[in-house]
Design a protein around this motif. Structure first.
Motif: not given
Ligand SMILES: Cc1cc2nc3c(=O)[nH]c(=O)nc-3n(C[C@H](O)[C@H](O)[C@H](O)COP(=O)(O)O)c2cc1C
Length: 172
Positions: A6, A8, A42, A45
């Motif tokens: 990810l 972000t 998001v 996670i």
């Protein structure tokens, strides 16, 4: 385990978002599966094996939403490889290298939450056409008028890509 990374970011005027895109693209080109998301999008996670977290600097700090993100997801971030990147205009100053240590100290509160395996520090963009007129941006205009901060787009895409190219080896 899912090997997706990810990327972000927290960005107000878009320059950090574009850096996150470039980092994500570089990671994809190396064969890594990547999602690139603004922090507010998001949801979780847990499905990622590693996380790249980036923020613009305002007032010598990461944006509040970026700090909030590291606090909210701290436990899971500590279980994963995390890399951070920081975008500011100080590093674009003609003598910006003299301030690297000071800029690095700005993210001490981030290091207190997560343990980054790598930290990228990049010059950003100061484009007054993309910023509202308020007290903070007026102060910035003054720093530019006095020749302290440079304006315009100072992002070094080669440096950004070079940093991203080193991530897969560190984040497995
Ligand atoms: C209100 C404001 C405050 C800022 N404060 C700082 C600062 O303290 N130090 C610094 O180096 N850059 C500072 N900057 C510059 C930003 O970090 C830089 O323009 C960055 O590229 C912005 O990222 P964004 O386009 O993703 O919002 C500031 C910019 C704004 C608009």
């Amino acid at each position: 385990m899912n090997k997706k990374i990810l990327v972000t970011y927290a960005s107000r005027a878009g320059s950090t978002a574009e850096i996150a895109e470039a980092i994500g693209k570089t990671l994809s080109q190396s064969g890594t599966k990547v999602d690139i998301l603004p922090m507010q999008d998001v949801k979780e996670i847990s499905s990622y094996s590693a996380v790249v977290v980036g923020s613009a600097i305002r007032g010598s700090k990461w944006l509040p939403e970026a700090m909030e993100f590291t606090r909210t997801h701290r436990a899971e971030l500590l279980e994963r490889r995390v890399a951070t990147f920081t975008v500011c205009i100080t590093l674009a100053m003609s003598n910006g290298d003299r301030y690297r240590q000071a800029v690095s100290a700005w993210i001490e509160p981030v290091r207190a939450q997560v343990r980054p395996v790598s930290e990228g520090f990049f010059a950003g963009r100061l484009d007054f056409k993309k910023l509202p007129l308020n007290f903070d941006t007026l102060k910035l205009r003054l720093t530019v008028a006095f020749g302290i901060f440079p304006k315009d787009d100072r992002r070094n895409w080669n440096a950004i890509r070079a940093w991203a190219e080193g991530l897969p080896a560190l984040m497995q």
